[in-house]
Design an enzyme around this catalytic site. Structure first.
Site, mmCIF file in Angstrom:
data_model
loop_
_atom_site.group_PDB
_atom_site.id
_atom_site.type_symbol
_atom_site.label_atom_id
_atom_site.label_comp_id
_atom_site.label_asym_id
_atom_site.label_seq_id
_atom_site.Cartn_x
_atom_site.Cartn_y
_atom_site.Cartn_z
ATOM 1 N N ARG A 196 30.945 -5.403 -34.326
ATOM 2 C CA ARG A 196 31.418 -4.011 -34.333
ATOM 3 C C ARG A 196 32.934 -3.953 -34.564
ATOM 4 O O ARG A 196 33.706 -4.595 -33.845
ATOM 5 C CB ARG A 196 31.071 -3.354 -32.982
ATOM 6 C CG ARG A 196 31.626 -1.964 -32.773
ATOM 7 C CD ARG A 196 30.962 -0.944 -33.666
ATOM 8 N NE ARG A 196 31.428 0.414 -33.388
ATOM 9 C CZ ARG A 196 31.196 1.425 -34.191
ATOM 10 N NH1 ARG A 196 30.490 1.267 -35.313
ATOM 11 N NH2 ARG A 196 31.645 2.636 -33.885
ATOM 12 N N GLY A 213 28.789 1.026 -26.785
ATOM 13 C CA GLY A 213 29.196 2.416 -27.023
ATOM 14 C C GLY A 213 27.976 3.329 -27.113
ATOM 15 O O GLY A 213 26.964 3.097 -26.443
ATOM 16 N N ILE A 266 0.404 -2.895 -7.861
ATOM 17 C CA ILE A 266 0.046 -4.294 -8.065
ATOM 18 C C ILE A 266 0.312 -4.763 -9.498
ATOM 19 O O ILE A 266 -0.371 -4.358 -10.445
ATOM 20 C CB ILE A 266 -1.417 -4.558 -7.609
ATOM 21 C CG1 ILE A 266 -1.600 -4.043 -6.172
ATOM 22 C CG2 ILE A 266 -1.759 -6.041 -7.732
ATOM 23 C CD1 ILE A 266 -0.540 -4.510 -5.140
ATOM 24 N N GLY A 285 1.356 3.418 2.217
ATOM 25 C CA GLY A 285 2.069 3.620 3.478
ATOM 26 C C GLY A 285 2.779 2.389 3.993
ATOM 27 O O GLY A 285 3.430 2.426 5.039
ATOM 28 N N GLU A 338 9.305 -7.393 -4.185
ATOM 29 C CA GLU A 338 9.348 -8.629 -3.383
ATOM 30 C C GLU A 338 10.440 -8.567 -2.301
ATOM 31 O O GLU A 338 11.144 -9.544 -2.043
ATOM 32 C CB GLU A 338 9.461 -9.865 -4.278
ATOM 33 C CG GLU A 338 8.202 -10.017 -5.142
ATOM 34 C CD GLU A 338 7.959 -11.395 -5.680
ATOM 35 O OE1 GLU A 338 8.374 -12.380 -5.052
ATOM 36 O OE2 GLU A 338 7.326 -11.474 -6.743
ATOM 37 N N GLU A 364 0.863 -1.183 0.000
ATOM 38 C CA GLU A 364 0.000 0.000 0.000
ATOM 39 C C GLU A 364 0.898 1.231 0.000
ATOM 40 O O GLU A 364 2.115 1.117 0.190
ATOM 41 C CB GLU A 364 -0.899 -0.004 1.245
ATOM 42 C CG GLU A 364 -1.784 -1.236 1.303
ATOM 43 C CD GLU A 364 -2.691 -1.284 2.528
ATOM 44 O OE1 GLU A 364 -2.648 -0.336 3.347
ATOM 45 O OE2 GLU A 364 -3.444 -2.268 2.649
ATOM 46 N N SER A 415 16.601 -4.840 -1.488
ATOM 47 C CA SER A 415 17.884 -5.484 -1.163
ATOM 48 C C SER A 415 18.191 -5.379 0.328
ATOM 49 O O SER A 415 18.731 -6.317 0.924
ATOM 50 C CB SER A 415 19.012 -4.872 -1.999
ATOM 51 O OG SER A 415 18.871 -5.303 -3.341
HETATM 52 C C1 FAD Z 1 7.071 -2.253 -10.545
HETATM 53 C C2 FAD Z 1 6.617 -2.691 -9.186
HETATM 54 C C3 FAD Z 1 5.814 -3.819 -9.070
HETATM 55 C C4 FAD Z 1 5.349 -4.222 -7.809
HETATM 56 N N1 FAD Z 1 4.494 -5.294 -7.709
HETATM 57 C C5 FAD Z 1 3.909 -5.575 -6.516
HETATM 58 C C6 FAD Z 1 2.873 -6.552 -6.416
HETATM 59 O O1 FAD Z 1 2.498 -7.212 -7.410
HETATM 60 N N2 FAD Z 1 2.282 -6.760 -5.216
HETATM 61 C C7 FAD Z 1 2.645 -6.059 -4.106
HETATM 62 O O2 FAD Z 1 2.053 -6.289 -3.058
HETATM 63 N N3 FAD Z 1 3.634 -5.130 -4.158
HETATM 64 C C8 FAD Z 1 4.260 -4.857 -5.328
HETATM 65 N N4 FAD Z 1 5.248 -3.895 -5.412
HETATM 66 C C9 FAD Z 1 5.643 -3.169 -4.206
HETATM 67 C C10 FAD Z 1 7.038 -3.497 -3.733
HETATM 68 O O3 FAD Z 1 7.076 -4.775 -3.178
HETATM 69 C C11 FAD Z 1 7.488 -2.381 -2.774
HETATM 70 O O4 FAD Z 1 7.694 -1.219 -3.549
HETATM 71 C C12 FAD Z 1 8.740 -2.758 -1.996
HETATM 72 O O5 FAD Z 1 8.463 -3.780 -1.077
HETATM 73 C C13 FAD Z 1 9.334 -1.568 -1.265
HETATM 74 O O6 FAD Z 1 8.373 -0.884 -0.530
HETATM 75 P P1 FAD Z 1 8.276 0.726 -0.656
HETATM 76 O O7 FAD Z 1 8.185 1.040 -2.100
HETATM 77 O O8 FAD Z 1 7.173 1.195 0.219
HETATM 78 O O9 FAD Z 1 9.653 1.262 -0.129
HETATM 79 P P2 FAD Z 1 10.060 1.518 1.421
HETATM 80 O O10 FAD Z 1 9.674 0.360 2.253
HETATM 81 O O11 FAD Z 1 9.559 2.867 1.798
HETATM 82 O O12 FAD Z 1 11.630 1.561 1.300
HETATM 83 C C14 FAD Z 1 12.362 2.709 0.882
HETATM 84 C C15 FAD Z 1 13.837 2.473 1.161
HETATM 85 O O13 FAD Z 1 14.034 2.308 2.568
HETATM 86 C C16 FAD Z 1 14.716 1.116 2.841
HETATM 87 N N5 FAD Z 1 14.234 0.547 4.113
HETATM 88 C C17 FAD Z 1 12.952 0.458 4.556
HETATM 89 N N6 FAD Z 1 12.926 -0.120 5.767
HETATM 90 C C18 FAD Z 1 14.204 -0.426 6.093
HETATM 91 C C19 FAD Z 1 14.835 -1.054 7.210
HETATM 92 N N7 FAD Z 1 14.125 -1.519 8.234
HETATM 93 N N8 FAD Z 1 16.183 -1.204 7.187
HETATM 94 C C20 FAD Z 1 16.907 -0.770 6.151
HETATM 95 N N9 FAD Z 1 16.379 -0.175 5.059
HETATM 96 C C21 FAD Z 1 15.048 0.003 5.029
HETATM 97 C C22 FAD Z 1 14.387 0.192 1.655
HETATM 98 O O14 FAD Z 1 15.347 -0.834 1.489
HETATM 99 C C23 FAD Z 1 14.368 1.182 0.508
HETATM 100 O O15 FAD Z 1 15.665 1.380 0.029
HETATM 101 C C24 FAD Z 1 5.739 -3.502 -6.651
HETATM 102 C C25 FAD Z 1 6.573 -2.374 -6.789
HETATM 103 C C26 FAD Z 1 6.993 -1.961 -8.023
HETATM 104 C C27 FAD Z 1 7.843 -0.722 -8.138
#
Ligand code: FAD
Length: 387
Positions: free
Chosen positions: A276, A347, A165, A137, A371, A135, A374
């Site tokens: 190339r 290039g 999603i 948030g 998912e 979501e 990193s």
């Molecule tokens: C193209 C795309 C497809 C997606 N598909 C799906 C889907 O099908 N279903 C679904 O449910 N979700 C989906 N997602 C959501 C995705 O799983 C989330 O974007 C992801 O889990 C990161 O959450 P966030 O974007 O809120 O980032 P945040 O959680 O806000 O993270 C921002 C940064 O803070 C870092 N961070 C956060 N907490 C910590 C911590 N405790 N320690 C160290 N670092 C931290 C993170 O590593 C990241 O670098 C998708 C996202 C994208 C962009």
């Protein structure tokens, strides 16, 4: 004494059926997907005709048992399919990946006999599925989700918004995580099977993205969305288990997507550098270039071994949590570095949309985000190492 009586096969030694399956998916990707890649990326659209062909090929229900119209394969087959498709287009690969390693996987593990009989035949033959946890948030902190479900007698009523999603534009059925008892924290989280046609459900904005542009990424709106009682997946209050266990396996699929992407970058680099010519010879004749390609190929092989090992462990019923986190972490880094090196080796041409490698560079970035970012993978690995 070793743990087992017979020596296990090398990880990349495939069984005969695995070779046949992988080669048929590779051939499909080269013949049916490759000609569409640039157009799909430019218009951020996946033609329905291509989705139908993926169903016909049998890659949209890989682990669905044959009695439900599926291919009766293993998780490892899903990994092979995702890798083979991603070599050509990571956007199409993630559609197949979510369908198999998240949606169908969750149905197979948590579905009742009735849910399996209702949904698996559709998922194997015509319905795309999606998995809705994140979501606005709650991303990394996924269980802070704000979507609520209220018991209304013979139905549940869901309210909330899901973001990001994958497959949102194409899907007919969504696994939606909502909280039935916010006071109980994560112990209120429940998984619901929501059909696109259910009252109160709609698909909102589609994101305009850096990479994997042909894969739809959508907002979902649940406004007094009415879900039959029979459509709870797993137990009420156990949705956190559905989410954790499915994603633990799903990230092996993302590892496969990243390995396929990186292999695609190596293939393009090998082909181009032999064509190339500079300084009167093919640039592949310069040792500096040869070593760069050799390093890319080695990194891809290392990432593939991590992915195959995690997938094989999963199919054997052995613990694989740390291995899955490692394979996603590493293969997404390898995908980014190989795609970047491929752009370098092309290039100036590599920087243009007339050549395929700039797209791979853009596509690679997502592997370190979805998912579990990193950092989240590192957290899982650190816990295993440090306790
Ligand atoms: C193209 C795309 C497809 C997606 N598909 C799906 C889907 O099908 N279903 C679904 O449910 N979700 C989906 N997602 C959501 C995705 O799983 C989330 O974007 C992801 O889990 C990161 O959450 P966030 O974007 O809120 O980032 P945040 O959680 O806000 O993270 C921002 C940064 O803070 C870092 N961070 C956060 N907490 C910590 C911590 N405790 N320690 C160290 N670092 C931290 C993170 O590593 C990241 O670098 C998708 C996202 C994208 C962009």
């Amino acid at each position: 004494m070793s743990e087992t009586a017979t020596l296990p096969l090398a990880l990349t030694a495939l069984a005969e059926d695995e070779v046949i399956f992988r080669d048929s998916v590779r051939q499909f990707a080269d013949q049916q997907i490759r000609p569409l890649v640039r157009d799909m990326d430019e218009h951020a659209k996946l033609p329905r005709d291509l989705v139908d062909k993926l169903f016909d090929l049998g890659v949209m229900g890989i682990e669905v048992p044959e009695r439900f119209g599926g291919s009766g394969g293993t998780f490892f087959h899903s990994v092979l399919a995702v890798e083979a498709i991603s070599r050509v287009d990571p956007s199409v690969a993630v559609l197949v990946d979510v369908q198999n390693t998240l949606v169908i996987n969750a149905f197979l593990r948590w579905g009742t006999d009735e849910q399996k009989a209702t949904y698996l035949p559709r998922l194997a033959t015509k319905w795309v599925g999606a998995y809705a946890l994140s979501e606005a948030g709650s991303g990394s902190d996924a269980f802070a989700l704000a979507t609520r479900a209220v018991d209304a007698g013979d139905e549940w009523v869901l309210n909330g918004r899901k973001l990001w999603i994958t497959n949102g534009a194409e899907a007919e059925v969504f696994i939606v995580l909502a909280n039935v008892k916010p006071d109980a924290g994560y112990r209120g989280i429940t998984a619901f099977l929501v059909e696109r046609s259910f009252p109160g459900f709609s698909v909102g904005k589609k994101e305009d993205k850096l990479g994997i542009r042909a894969s739809s990424t959508c907002e979902l709106l649940l406004e007094d969305c009415r879900v039959p009682k029979a459509n709870v997946l797993g137990e009420v209050g156990k949705g956190y288990k559905v989410a954790i266990e499915t994603l633990n396996e799903g990230r092996i699929g993302i590892g496969a997507q990243m390995v396929g992407l990186a292999q695609g970058a190596v293939d393009h680099a090998a082909h181009y550098t032999k064509e190339r010519r500079q300084f009167g010879k093919a640039i592949a004749e310069f040792q500096g270039v040869q070593f760069q390609v050799a390093r890319m190929a080695t990194e891809v092989e290392a990432a593939r071994l991590l992915v195959y090992n995690a997938a094989r462990l999963r199919d054997m019923g052995r613990p694989f949590l740390t291995e899955a986190a490692m394979c996603k972490l590493f293969s997404s880094e390898v995908a980014e570095s190989c795609a970047s090196m491929a752009v370098n080796l092309f290039g100036g041409y590599g920087f243009t949309k007339d050549y395929p490698v700039e797209k791979l560079y853009r596509d690679a970035k997502i592997g370190q985000i979805y998912e579990g970012t990193s950092n989240m993978q590192l957290q899982t690995i650190a816990k295993a190492v440090l306790g």
